[in-house]
Design an enzyme around this catalytic site. Structure first.
Site, mmCIF file in Angstrom:
data_model
loop_
_atom_site.group_PDB
_atom_site.id
_atom_site.type_symbol
_atom_site.label_atom_id
_atom_site.label_comp_id
_atom_site.label_asym_id
_atom_site.label_seq_id
_atom_site.Cartn_x
_atom_site.Cartn_y
_atom_site.Cartn_z
ATOM 1 N N ASP A 110 0.868 -1.178 0.000
ATOM 2 C CA ASP A 110 0.000 0.000 0.000
ATOM 3 C C ASP A 110 0.909 1.234 0.000
ATOM 4 O O ASP A 110 1.382 1.665 -1.051
ATOM 5 C CB ASP A 110 -0.897 -0.099 1.234
ATOM 6 N N ASP A 166 -7.804 -8.662 5.458
ATOM 7 C CA ASP A 166 -8.907 -8.453 6.392
ATOM 8 C C ASP A 166 -9.348 -7.003 6.490
ATOM 9 O O ASP A 166 -8.609 -6.073 6.158
ATOM 10 C CB ASP A 166 -8.480 -8.903 7.793
HETATM 11 P P1 IMP Z 1 1.954 -0.639 3.719
HETATM 12 O O1 IMP Z 1 1.158 0.635 3.767
HETATM 13 O O2 IMP Z 1 2.489 -0.925 2.338
HETATM 14 O O3 IMP Z 1 3.049 -0.629 4.763
HETATM 15 O O4 IMP Z 1 0.934 -1.808 4.065
HETATM 16 C C1 IMP Z 1 0.996 -2.511 5.261
HETATM 17 C C2 IMP Z 1 -0.045 -3.602 5.390
HETATM 18 O O5 IMP Z 1 -1.333 -3.008 5.545
HETATM 19 C C3 IMP Z 1 -0.217 -4.554 4.226
HETATM 20 O O6 IMP Z 1 0.746 -5.560 4.174
HETATM 21 C C4 IMP Z 1 -1.591 -5.108 4.526
HETATM 22 O O7 IMP Z 1 -1.499 -6.169 5.466
HETATM 23 C C5 IMP Z 1 -2.320 -3.907 5.103
HETATM 24 N N1 IMP Z 1 -3.155 -3.281 4.051
HETATM 25 C C6 IMP Z 1 -2.846 -2.246 3.235
HETATM 26 N N2 IMP Z 1 -3.840 -1.968 2.371
HETATM 27 C C7 IMP Z 1 -4.832 -2.861 2.647
HETATM 28 C C8 IMP Z 1 -6.143 -3.114 2.092
HETATM 29 O O8 IMP Z 1 -6.624 -2.467 1.137
HETATM 30 N N3 IMP Z 1 -6.836 -4.135 2.655
HETATM 31 C C9 IMP Z 1 -6.381 -4.892 3.690
HETATM 32 N N4 IMP Z 1 -5.167 -4.700 4.230
HETATM 33 C C10 IMP Z 1 -4.397 -3.697 3.716
HETATM 34 MG MG MG Z 2 -4.928 -6.130 8.184
#
Ligand code: IMP
Ligand code: MG
Ligand code: MG
Length: 184
Positions: A110, A166
């Protein structure tokens, strides 16, 4: 497929079980091809990031045609000192990564913050190579420099659930991926 409601929110069907299955097969074939040269040398070590990546990791791993090992870790982030900012630590990493070919398996990238903070720690162990396989990527949301080697689907910046992902604990068991309903 019909929409699903989890807690207070409604999600619409977005990627079907068949679509996911086919893409996972393609990724596994690509990885198997890229690492075919490892045969007879050291096997590839896959590291799945819990909880979200468990289903993708399992399905991807089944489709590989190379010698491969798999291990799972959980990432915990906490606030460090002012100079270190947020600190991400891995729970459950018991393998020696030195000299290994590593592929991280993620459910979704994300903002990219989690991997951006965690990858340097893995590099510290001096693996021979380090690549990322993520089922989903939200390019519009990503704020950190990351090389994503294997991406299942680039998706819009909308919250998704299902197939391991989730919403507040629910939805991981869904066979397809759903997107937060447009009017929410
Ligand atoms: P980051 O923002 O790339 O560090 O994302 C961290 C974590 O947030 C991901 O590995 C997911 O587990 C969770 N995450 C981010 N976006 C979503 C989404 O749209 N749905 C569910 N979980 C999410
Ligand atoms: Mg989660
Ligand atoms: Mg994740």
């Amino acid at each position: 497929m019909t929409p699903v409601t989890l807690h207070d929110k409604t999600f619409d069907s977005y990627l079907s079980e068949q679509t996911i299955k086919e893409r996972v097969r393609e990724l596994a074939a690509q990885i198997s091809k890229d690492y075919a040269g490892n045969k007879g040398k050291q096997s590839v070590l896959f590291i799945g990031i819990l909880n979200g990546a468990f289903m993708f990791a399992s399905d991807l791993f089944k489709e590989l045609s190379i010698d491969a090992e798999i291990s799972f870790i959980k990432l915990a982030s906490y606030s460090g000192t002012k100079s270190t900012g947020k600190v991400v630590t891995a729970i459950g990493l018991d393998q020696d990564l030195f000299g290994r070919d590593i592929i991280i398996i993620e459910d979704i990238v994300d903002t990219g913050k989690t991997l951006h903070e965690f990858l340097p720690k893995l590099q510290h162990s001096q693996p021979a190579s380090l690549r990322i396989a993520t089922l989903l990527h939200k390019p519009e949301a990503t704020q950190y420099e990351l090389t994503l080697d294997y991406v299942g689907f680039a998706i819009p910046n909308k919250f998704v659930v299902g197939y391991g992902l989730d919403y507040d604990g629910l939805g991981r068991n869904l066979r397809e991926i759903y997107q937060l309903s447009g009017n929410e």
